[in-house]
Design an enzyme around this catalytic site. Structure first.
Site, PDB file in Angstrom:
ATOM      1  N   VAL A  10      -6.731  -7.438  54.111  1.00  0.00           N
ATOM      2  CA  VAL A  10      -8.005  -6.767  54.262  1.00  0.00           C
ATOM      3  C   VAL A  10      -9.132  -8.120  53.599  1.00  0.00           C
ATOM      4  O   VAL A  10     -10.820  -7.370  53.518  1.00  0.00           O
ATOM      5  CB  VAL A  10      -8.413  -5.630  53.603  1.00  0.00           C
ATOM      6  CG1 VAL A  10      -7.029  -5.122  54.364  1.00  0.00           C
ATOM      7  CG2 VAL A  10      -7.855  -5.680  52.044  1.00  0.00           C
ATOM      8  N   TYR A  17      -9.846  -4.012  38.025  1.00  0.00           N
ATOM      9  CA  TYR A  17      -9.366  -2.862  38.596  1.00  0.00           C
ATOM     10  C   TYR A  17      -9.550  -1.269  38.451  1.00  0.00           C
ATOM     11  O   TYR A  17     -10.626  -0.974  39.958  1.00  0.00           O
ATOM     12  CB  TYR A  17      -7.692  -2.493  38.161  1.00  0.00           C
ATOM     13  CG  TYR A  17      -7.056  -1.002  38.927  1.00  0.00           C
ATOM     14  CD1 TYR A  17      -6.185  -1.740  40.502  1.00  0.00           C
ATOM     15  CD2 TYR A  17      -7.056   0.040  38.283  1.00  0.00           C
ATOM     16  CE1 TYR A  17      -5.831  -0.778  40.816  1.00  0.00           C
ATOM     17  CE2 TYR A  17      -6.918   1.163  39.795  1.00  0.00           C
ATOM     18  CZ  TYR A  17      -6.025   0.329  40.470  1.00  0.00           C
ATOM     19  OH  TYR A  17      -5.148   1.589  41.523  1.00  0.00           O
TER      20      TYR A  17
HETATM   21  C1  BGC Z   1      -2.255   2.912  39.020  1.00  0.00           C
HETATM   22  C2  BGC Z   1      -1.175   3.018  38.047  1.00  0.00           C
HETATM   23  C3  BGC Z   1      -1.501   3.535  37.398  1.00  0.00           C
HETATM   24  C4  BGC Z   1      -2.008   4.958  37.544  1.00  0.00           C
HETATM   25  C5  BGC Z   1      -2.499   5.982  36.606  1.00  0.00           C
HETATM   26  C6  BGC Z   1      -3.344   4.190  39.611  1.00  0.00           C
HETATM   27  O1  BGC Z   1      -4.959   3.455  40.131  1.00  0.00           O
HETATM   28  O2  BGC Z   1      -2.468   1.812  40.000  1.00  0.00           O
HETATM   29  O3  BGC Z   1      -0.385   1.927  38.105  1.00  0.00           O
HETATM   30  O4  BGC Z   1      -0.236   4.402  37.010  1.00  0.00           O
HETATM   31  O5  BGC Z   1      -3.852   4.511  38.296  1.00  0.00           O
HETATM   32  O6  BGC Z   1      -3.119   5.033  35.304  1.00  0.00           O
END
Ligand code: BGC
Length: 272
Positions: A71, A170
């Site tokens: 993607v 992230y």
């Molecule tokens: C992550 C997980 C995590 C969760 C809560 C998700 O977006 O990918 O690794 O356990 O968030 O923290």
């Protein structure tokens, strides 16, 4: 739409689910198959996982097609939509789900790990949403199948608003998704394209295996979840079905948090 105006099924509709070879994507693809959709099962590297998802859909009497595509690559995303149209004629629903983590303390994080996460989680969802919007607009309305011109559900995370140390790439990608989703929703609501998001909490999948596999880690994780259990892909899939279905026809620009209360500041349960 039925007499009650509620249609929590996807009969006659085609849905692309990215990252459907495992985890949340696989759960959504399976449920959508049971809900009557033609499911386009996208995967990047796990062909076996994609086959397993297809088998589960077909065993339950549903219909699917597997399409490999990365993607984060513009050409792959175009091909994904072309192959979906070749297989099923058109697309009514996009579930932009594919995502990954490359964790590291910020001072040690490589530029490559920063970029990979942003490229897949944020740019990847933009490329898929853009292609879906282009397709919906080029095709025009099909009111006998669905009242919206098209529907997009972005799979985000509670980390679109909960900061997450050791995972700045992230959290930044998911924070970006929130305003991407809302801006797209604002831009295309007038054309009857509905765009929403789901913010899952801790769902038991391969991405967070280390936090539920080990008993001590699992206890620490459960402390963060007032509802007292780790989520299952099916929990997210049911929310995705509602947002993709015409039962949510007046909902756009919204994030549905599916987290067992993780975002409710559980640290404050015993007073501030
Ligand atoms: C992550 C997980 C995590 C969760 C809560 C998700 O977006 O990918 O690794 O356990 O968030 O923290």
């Amino acid at each position: 739409m039925g007499e009650t105006g509620i249609r929590l099924d996807l009969t006659g509709q085609t849905a692309i689910v990215t990252g459907a070879s495992s985890g949340i994507g696989a759960g959504i693809a399976r449920l959508f198959g049971r809900a009557g959709a033609n499911v386009v099962i996208n995967y990047r590297s796990s062909e076996d996982g994609a086959r397993e998802t297809l088998r589960a859909i077909e065993d339950a009497g549903g219909t699917g097609r597997i399409v490999q595509a990365d993607v984060s690559q513009e050409g792959d995303v175009k091909r994904l939509f072309e192959e979906a149209c070749d297989a099923f004629g058109t697309v009514h629903v996009l579930i932009a789900n594919a995502g990954l983590q490359r964790d590291a303390p910020a001072h040690e994080m490589s530029l490559a790990d920063w970029k990979t996460v942003l490229d897949v989680n944020l740019t990847g969802q933009f490329l898929c949403a853009r292609e879906a919007i282009r397709l919906f607009r080029a095709r025009g309305p099909v009111p006998e199948v669905c009242p919206a011109l098209g529907k997009i559900v972005c799979i985000s995370s509670v980390h679109q608003f909960i900061p997450w140390s050791g995972r700045v790439n992230y959290a930044a990608s998911k924070g970006g998704l929130l305003l991407m989703m809302q801006s797209l929703a604002q831009e295309y609501a007038g054309e009857k394209i509905r765009i929403n998001a789901i913010a899952p909490g801790a769902i038991k999948t391969a991405i967070n295996r280390s936090s539920w596999d080990d008993p001590a880690e699992r206890e620490k994780l459960l402390d963060l979840i007032p509802y007292g259990r780790i989520g299952e892909s099916e929990d997210v899939a049911r929310a995705a079905l509602w947002l993709a279905s015409d039962a949510s026809d007046y909902v756009t620009g919204e994030t549905l948090v599916v987290d067992g209360g993780m975002a409710l500041y559980p640290g404050f349960r015993e007073g501030g």
